[in-house]
Design a protein around this motif. Structure first.
Motif, PDB file in Angstrom:
ATOM      1  N   ALA A 159     -30.094 102.426 -62.818  1.00  0.00           N
ATOM      2  CA  ALA A 159     -30.075 100.988 -62.531  1.00  0.00           C
ATOM      3  C   ALA A 159     -29.254 100.701 -61.281  1.00  0.00           C
ATOM      4  N   ALA A 160     -28.083 101.366 -61.170  1.00  0.00           N
ATOM      5  CA  ALA A 160     -27.228 101.149 -60.000  1.00  0.00           C
ATOM      6  C   ALA A 160     -27.936 101.588 -58.727  1.00  0.00           C
ATOM      7  N   PHE A 161     -28.621 102.740 -58.780  1.00  0.00           N
ATOM      8  CA  PHE A 161     -29.325 103.225 -57.598  1.00  0.00           C
ATOM      9  C   PHE A 161     -30.389 102.232 -57.145  1.00  0.00           C
ATOM     10  N   CYS A 162     -31.161 101.715 -58.101  1.00  0.00           N
ATOM     11  CA  CYS A 162     -32.221 100.762 -57.741  1.00  0.00           C
ATOM     12  C   CYS A 162     -31.642  99.497 -57.115  1.00  0.00           C
ATOM     13  N   ILE A 163     -30.544  98.996 -57.701  1.00  0.00           N
ATOM     14  CA  ILE A 163     -29.933  97.778 -57.172  1.00  0.00           C
ATOM     15  C   ILE A 163     -29.388  98.025 -55.765  1.00  0.00           C
ATOM     16  N   ILE A 164     -28.687  99.166 -55.586  1.00  0.00           N
ATOM     17  CA  ILE A 164     -28.106  99.483 -54.278  1.00  0.00           C
ATOM     18  C   ILE A 164     -29.202  99.673 -53.243  1.00  0.00           C
ATOM     19  N   ASP A 165     -30.268 100.379 -53.625  1.00  0.00           N
ATOM     20  CA  ASP A 165     -31.344 100.637 -52.679  1.00  0.00           C
ATOM     21  C   ASP A 165     -32.018  99.340 -52.243  1.00  0.00           C
ATOM     22  N   ASP A 166     -32.289  98.449 -53.213  1.00  0.00           N
ATOM     23  CA  ASP A 166     -32.895  97.156 -52.875  1.00  0.00           C
ATOM     24  C   ASP A 166     -31.958  96.330 -52.002  1.00  0.00           C
TER      25      ASP A 166
ATOM     26  N   GLY B  31     -31.139  94.963 -44.334  1.00  0.00           N
ATOM     27  CA  GLY B  31     -31.691  95.503 -43.109  1.00  0.00           C
ATOM     28  C   GLY B  31     -31.112  96.847 -42.718  1.00  0.00           C
ATOM     29  N   TYR B  32     -30.447  97.525 -43.664  1.00  0.00           N
ATOM     30  CA  TYR B  32     -29.853  98.832 -43.355  1.00  0.00           C
ATOM     31  C   TYR B  32     -30.953  99.888 -43.269  1.00  0.00           C
ATOM     32  N   LYS B  33     -30.882 100.759 -42.276  1.00  0.00           N
ATOM     33  CA  LYS B  33     -31.849 101.840 -42.129  1.00  0.00           C
ATOM     34  C   LYS B  33     -31.104 103.169 -42.010  1.00  0.00           C
ATOM     35  N   ASP B  34     -31.581 104.145 -42.763  1.00  0.00           N
ATOM     36  CA  ASP B  34     -30.983 105.476 -42.700  1.00  0.00           C
ATOM     37  C   ASP B  34     -31.353 106.176 -41.402  1.00  0.00           C
ATOM     38  N   ASP B  35     -30.473 107.061 -40.978  1.00  0.00           N
ATOM     39  CA  ASP B  35     -30.782 107.934 -39.844  1.00  0.00           C
ATOM     40  C   ASP B  35     -31.986 108.801 -40.241  1.00  0.00           C
ATOM     41  N   PRO B  36     -33.004 108.906 -39.395  1.00  0.00           N
ATOM     42  CA  PRO B  36     -34.187 109.713 -39.752  1.00  0.00           C
ATOM     43  C   PRO B  36     -33.858 111.165 -40.094  1.00  0.00           C
ATOM     44  N   GLN B  37     -32.732 111.684 -39.574  1.00  0.00           N
ATOM     45  CA  GLN B  37     -32.374 113.079 -39.843  1.00  0.00           C
ATOM     46  C   GLN B  37     -31.555 113.249 -41.118  1.00  0.00           C
TER      47      GLN B  37
ATOM     48  N   ALA C  71     -28.564 106.651 -47.906  1.00  0.00           N
ATOM     49  CA  ALA C  71     -27.289 105.972 -48.138  1.00  0.00           C
ATOM     50  C   ALA C  71     -27.177 105.483 -49.574  1.00  0.00           C
ATOM     51  N   SER C  72     -28.297 105.035 -50.151  1.00  0.00           N
ATOM     52  CA  SER C  72     -28.262 104.548 -51.536  1.00  0.00           C
ATOM     53  C   SER C  72     -27.839 105.655 -52.493  1.00  0.00           C
ATOM     54  N   ALA C  73     -28.245 106.906 -52.218  1.00  0.00           N
ATOM     55  CA  ALA C  73     -27.843 108.016 -53.058  1.00  0.00           C
ATOM     56  C   ALA C  73     -26.365 108.343 -52.867  1.00  0.00           C
ATOM     57  N   ILE C  74     -25.890 108.286 -51.629  1.00  0.00           N
ATOM     58  CA  ILE C  74     -24.472 108.557 -51.360  1.00  0.00           C
ATOM     59  C   ILE C  74     -23.598 107.553 -52.118  1.00  0.00           C
ATOM     60  N   LEU C  75     -23.962 106.284 -52.054  1.00  0.00           N
ATOM     61  CA  LEU C  75     -23.171 105.257 -52.727  1.00  0.00           C
ATOM     62  C   LEU C  75     -23.273 105.367 -54.239  1.00  0.00           C
ATOM     63  N   THR C  76     -24.423 105.783 -54.743  1.00  0.00           N
ATOM     64  CA  THR C  76     -24.572 105.992 -56.189  1.00  0.00           C
ATOM     65  C   THR C  76     -23.706 107.155 -56.657  1.00  0.00           C
ATOM     66  N   LEU C  77     -23.644 108.218 -55.862  1.00  0.00           N
ATOM     67  CA  LEU C  77     -22.788 109.359 -56.215  1.00  0.00           C
ATOM     68  C   LEU C  77     -21.313 108.956 -56.205  1.00  0.00           C
ATOM     69  N   ALA C  78     -20.924 108.108 -55.262  1.00  0.00           N
ATOM     70  CA  ALA C  78     -19.545 107.613 -55.243  1.00  0.00           C
ATOM     71  C   ALA C  78     -19.244 106.808 -56.500  1.00  0.00           C
TER      72      ALA C  78
END
Length: 645
Positions: A552-559, A565-571, A576-583
């Motif tokens: 649930a936290a991952f889905c909320i953070i990702d949305d 308007g955050y975009k991950d580095d293509p590489q 980022a949503s996974a990094i924050l969920t792991l934290a």
């Protein structure tokens, strides 16, 4: 949840599946819950000394053909590992490679009293190790080598063409200009020895071999992780030529090799060593090859043998109600977990080319595989019992008969210090019988007794602790006779028992009372026979609830990140949503310990790519401005969800 446990299966045969207890070994009373962790020897900085010592080109000492004996000279200022862990490292490396050496403590023996040649001109040493580059003691300093001593050593190295290895050096000009200048001293990461995260190599200071370093250390893959050691960042001084071997991400030098103006070859490292440090042993083969110029008696081979103890019997796992081990809850490996251990073994072989032949050694207690036994012990078993073919572990073992190496750990795990001759004979013979019925890949000439009993390390009663080391001469004679009758050639003993330590790291040695019987010492770890983990039986519902919250936290953070308007580095391999969920996982479940959260995520396969701890920390630091707003958002969402429920 089985995916969390394969690593534990390599350490102890535990039943983490919660099935009914199976036959178990007699309880052990008073044993410690774990042995002491491996030592972490103190690592100290090296004060700068002014130099250099004037070089005087002494007359040639060597014969024209430069003959010398295959022996290494090790110079140190202390034999005490706490004072000179670098000397302890040199000693351990040379003994592991079976290389003859002569160690000199210059605090006790002046260098002028050390003969370097024989009367006929033959050199006594093929290489020289300086445990520490200045050979001085502190406070002071007290210089243990005079100008005459240094020149005598240098003349020998030059005239006989032998190399000098410096295991720990300050990058300066004493006793000679070694072409490096100090940039900064630092203590590399030192995780607590009793912290499970200590196995995480992310908690280290990484340095990388240069192309020249890779040529000298071909076994190294990737970076060399420094930890528990003082180190010096160095830069090329420009005063003389040298070749860097190791550098960090900023280009600072941590090791170099050079040829001196008078023709001597020298390799130095600017970080401390110890026989208990990972980086020391990663370097050891390359250091030995370089120092000896590839000429030494012996063969370099990689050995990794891992025992899984007490196969078929159960193990006592302490709990809050039973913090000791005597009456703690018993657990036993399940058939499914045995299959998973085989799968994990195969995955290890596929992942690492050097592990193609890695095979678990299964210490077999056949009593737990037959019908009609309760507690395994000589008084509770008759012998000749048929296999319990309805047992899932018996079924799995038959299916895995060729997957592992099995050997004799005694039928009932009985204490051989208190066995009669008939009991000792039955402990060996009945286990051989069960292995034959199962059709196992089984080595009947190897034997390990329960608790390494029968060899003079014993208590007042069976399985009593503490135990007293009475020496191998106090071995049980009935046990020795039974071993010889059943043609056992190799018996396992414990490195932790003083009288059972072998003469070298890789040596088997003969038993003084039993001709033809050789002893091999198991290397200790800080994992006792009854380890547990943070996931115990019955915790599946708790973990399922935790995973629901995480998803649930991952889905909320990702949305939320998409809405911002955050975009991950293509590489980036991990969003980022996974990094924050792991934290968040680390904060909620592990008291903020990122390493444990990352290990759990990797075991569960939560994300396609779980970053290393160092990479995770860098990513999290960059995302920190987003963390507090997202935590506030999660709190509000969960508050509304609870109100709706």
């Amino acid at each position: 949840m089985r995916a969390l446990w394969p690593l534990l299966l390599l350490l102890a045969a535990c039943n983490l599946g919660g099935q009914a207890p199976r036959p178990k070994a007699p309880p052990i009373t008073g044993a410690p819950t774990a042995p002491v962790a491996l030592p972490v020897l103190p690592s100290r900085p090296l004060p700068a000394l002014s130099g250099p010592v004037p070089l005087r080109l002494l007359g040639p000492q060597a014969l024209p053909e430069r003959r010398y004996e295959a022996r290494i000279l090790v110079l140190t200022t202390s034999f005490d590992p706490d004072q000179a862990p670098h000397f302890a490292a040199a000693k351990a490396i040379l003994e592991a490679f079976l290389i003859p050496y002569e160690a000199v403590d210059l605090s006790a023996t002046p260098f002028s009293q050390v003969p370097l040649t024989h009367p006929d001109g033959t050199g006594r040493f093929q290489g020289v190790i300086l445990a520490e580059g200045a050979l001085a003691t502190w406070p002071g300093p007290t210089l243990r080598m005079s100008e005459e001593d240094w020149n005598r050593l240098w003349a020998y190295e030059r005239d006989y063409g032998v190399r000098e290895l410096i295991l720990y050096a300050f990058p300066g000009t004493y006793p000679e200009d070694r072409c490096l200048q100090n940039v900064e001293g630092l203590l590399t990461p030192s995780p607590a020895a009793d912290d499970p995260a200590v196995i995480d190599l992310g908690q280290s200071y990484p340095i990388a071999p240069t192309p020249e370093g890779r040529a000298l250390f071909p076994d190294l893959r990737g970076t060399l992780p420094l930890r528990h050691a003082y180190a010096y960042k160095a830069a090329l001084s420009g005063t003389c030529p040298t070749t860097p071997l190791f550098v960090d991400g900023g280009g600072d030098v941590f090791g170099a090799v050079r040829t001196t103006p008078d023709g001597r070859e020298q390799l130095l490292l600017t970080f401390d060593q110890s026989p208990y440090l990972f980086h020391t042993w990663l370097l050891a083969p390359g250091l030995v090859r370089w120092l000896t110029q590839g000429v030494y008696v012996g063969e370099y081979r990689r050995h990794l043998r891992v025992d899984v103890d007490d196969w078929f019997v159960s193990t006592a796992i302490p709990s809050d109600a039973a913090p000791g081990v005597g009456d703690a809850t018993p657990f036993r490996l399940s058939g499914t977990e045995a299959q998973e251990a085989a799968s994990k073994q195969e995955a290890l072989r596929q992942a690492y080319p050097l592990a193609q032949g890695f095979t678990l050694d299964i210490a077999l207690n056949g009593c737990g595989a037959v019908q009609g036994t309760g507690v395994c012990g000589p008084s509770a078993t008759l012998g000749g019992e048929p296999l319990n073919l309805g047992d899932d572990l018996v079924q799995a073992t038959q299916a895995l008969k060729d997957a592992f190496r099995y050997y004799n750990h005694s039928y009932t795990h009985w204490d051989m210090d208190f066995a009669t001759l008939p009991e000792a004979q039955r402990e060996i013979a009945e286990n051989n019988r069960v292995a034959s019925l199962l059709g196992l890949r089984y080595e009947h000439t190897a034997f390990k007794s329960g608790q390494y009993s029968g060899f003079g390390w014993k208590g007042a009663n069976p399985y009593d602790f503490p135990r007293t080391d009475y020496g191998l001469e106090a071995s049980d004679p009935d046990f020795l006779q039974a071993l010889q009758e059943h043609k056992v050639r190799f018996a396992k003993v414990s490195w932790s028992v003083e009288s059972q330590k072998p003469p070298c790291l890789s040596c088997a040695f003969p038993h003084p009372l039993a001709p033809g019987l050789y002893l091999t010492a198991d290397w200790p770890t800080n994992v006792f026979y009854n380890p547990s983990c943070y996931l115990s039986p019955g915790s599946e519902k708790i973990v399922a609830a935790m995973l629901s919250r995480l998803i649930a936290a991952f889905c909320i953070i990702d949305d939320a990140l998409q809405a911002m308007g955050y975009k991950d580095d293509p590489q980036a391999k991990t969003p980022a949503s996974a990094i924050l969920t792991l934290a968040l996982l680390a904060a909620l479940e592990f008291g903020g310990k990122h390493n444990k959260a990352l290990a759990l995520a990797k075991d569960l396969g939560l994300f396609t790519h779980v970053p290393s701890p160092s990479r995770f920390n860098r990513r999290l630091h960059a995302l920190y401005p987003l963390l507090l707003p997202l935590l506030h958002l999660l709190a509000q969402v969960w508050k509304h969800l609870h109100q709706a429920q």
